[in-house]
Design a protein around this motif. Structure first.
Motif: not given
Length: 354
Positions: A222-250
């Motif tokens: 819902a929040a993404i819909y609210a700010y959809r006009e301002q959001i641009k999804v960069h491909l490199l953001a995907i591995p960056a976020l998965f990498g951050l998730a890995y660092l936060l495991k547990g």
């Protein structure tokens, strides 16, 4: 191709993506049905299984599209009609078939014993009210590792609750500003790790835990819909976020980052410019059908061939589920959705009369 920009309209790949999500659920559940134990489902990333990941993705996409639907219609009667006709017609047929046909074919009871058992005719009421959705039919699948008739339906309770929450938020004026929509996600994103860190999460009933999990995922969409006009999804953001998730495991906060990684993946793929793949946008939306029908199909195949392995079970179930889901879409779901305007007018008349 590196950047996807969210935009209004139907030029997106949400339909094939939702089909992929439904197939991920089938893949995960095949292992569960074979073993009779959810702990055996393979891990996709960290401790996240294919079905868990796909269901979170479903809720993120649902939060985006359902909020869009509410804001496009700005009418509770029309919104309610659309949501009811999307969920209940196919679900009703599924429940009746599993109860009256599948259960009878795979029960150890006689026909007389089966149809005189009180649990049989309570099934439609239990499932359609979301009081109990497992569909444990008397004597059915007694020799399978798992005896539940349709275990995947439990998430629909929270999907419907999310629809209701969106309607209430609209009625209270909580969708008239972007920050108000986003605030609902932020509240859930704070509450989820806080509940885990304080021990409150473990003290909550399963319903409360699920509300936190799905509320955060749906709220993110819902929040993404609210700010959809301002959001641009960069491909490199995907591995960056998965990498951050890995660092936060547990850590409790890993769920927040994991959902963000899922969301960025889904929205990048949904809005990527790929003209040669535009034919995928014309696919029938069979994702819901695959999701609700697949568990009973898994159970039937295992009952008929107890020695079957996970891979053939998965592939056969995907094929059968897709065919049945397509028939459901053509015969049940699409005609039902065509009557949205008529049902909306009925609701509007009832509201005016009240």
């Amino acid at each position: 191709m590196m950047i996807s920009k969210i935009h209004d309209g139907h030029d997106n790949f949400f339909t094939p993506l939702r089909i992929i999500m439904a197939i991920m659920v089938v893949f995960g559940h095949a292992a569960v049905v074979l073993a009779g134990n959810s702990d055996v489902e393979p891990r996709l990333f960290l401790e996240y299984t294919p079905s868990y990941t796909a269901v979170n993705a479903f809720f993120i996409v649902s939060g985006f599209l359902v909020t869009k639907s509410m804001m496009y219609r700005k009418d509770l009667a029309a919104y309610s009609a659309a949501r009811i006709l999307r969920i209940f017609p196919a679900l009703l047929i599924h429940v009746l078939i599993v109860t009256l046909v599948v259960g009878l074919l795979f029960t150890t009871l006689s026909i007389g014993q089966y149809f005189t058992h009180p649990d049989v005719f309570l099934q439609p009421l239990k499932v359609l009210s979301f009081y109990e959705t497992d569909m444990e039919l008397p004597g059915a699948f007694a020799n399978n590792p798992e005896s539940i008739g349709s275990a995947a339906l439990w998430t629909l309770r929270y999907e419907v609750l999310a629809y209701i929450a969106t309607a209430i938020a609209f009625a209270l004026g909580l969708l008239n500003r972007r920050w108000k929509i986003a605030a609902q996600y932020i509240v859930c994103a704070i509450a989820y790790p806080l509940a885990l860190r304080t021990g409150l999460y473990d003290a909550l009933p399963a319903t409360g835990q699920a509300l936190l999990r799905f509320g955060m995922a749906y709220g993110l969409g819902a929040a993404i819909y609210a700010y959809r006009e301002q959001i641009k999804v960069h491909l490199l953001a995907i591995p960056a976020l998965f990498g951050l998730a890995y660092l936060l495991k547990g850590q409790p906060e890993v769920e927040i980052v994991f959902n963000l990684a899922i969301a960025m993946t889904v929205f990048w793929l949904a809005y990527v410019k790929a003209p040669k793949l535009n034919f995928l946008q014309k696919f029938s939306d069979v994702s819901y059908g695959i999701y609700i029908y697949h568990w009973a199909i898994l159970q039937c195949i295992v009952a008929l061939n107890p020695a079957i392995n996970s891979l053939p079970l998965t592939l056969i179930t995907i094929a059968i589920s897709t065919i049945i889901a397509w028939l459901s879409w053509v015969i049940i779901e699409k005609p039902a959705l065509a009557s949205k305007a008529r049902l909306a007018r009925f609701f509007a008349r009832k509201t005016s009369a009240a």
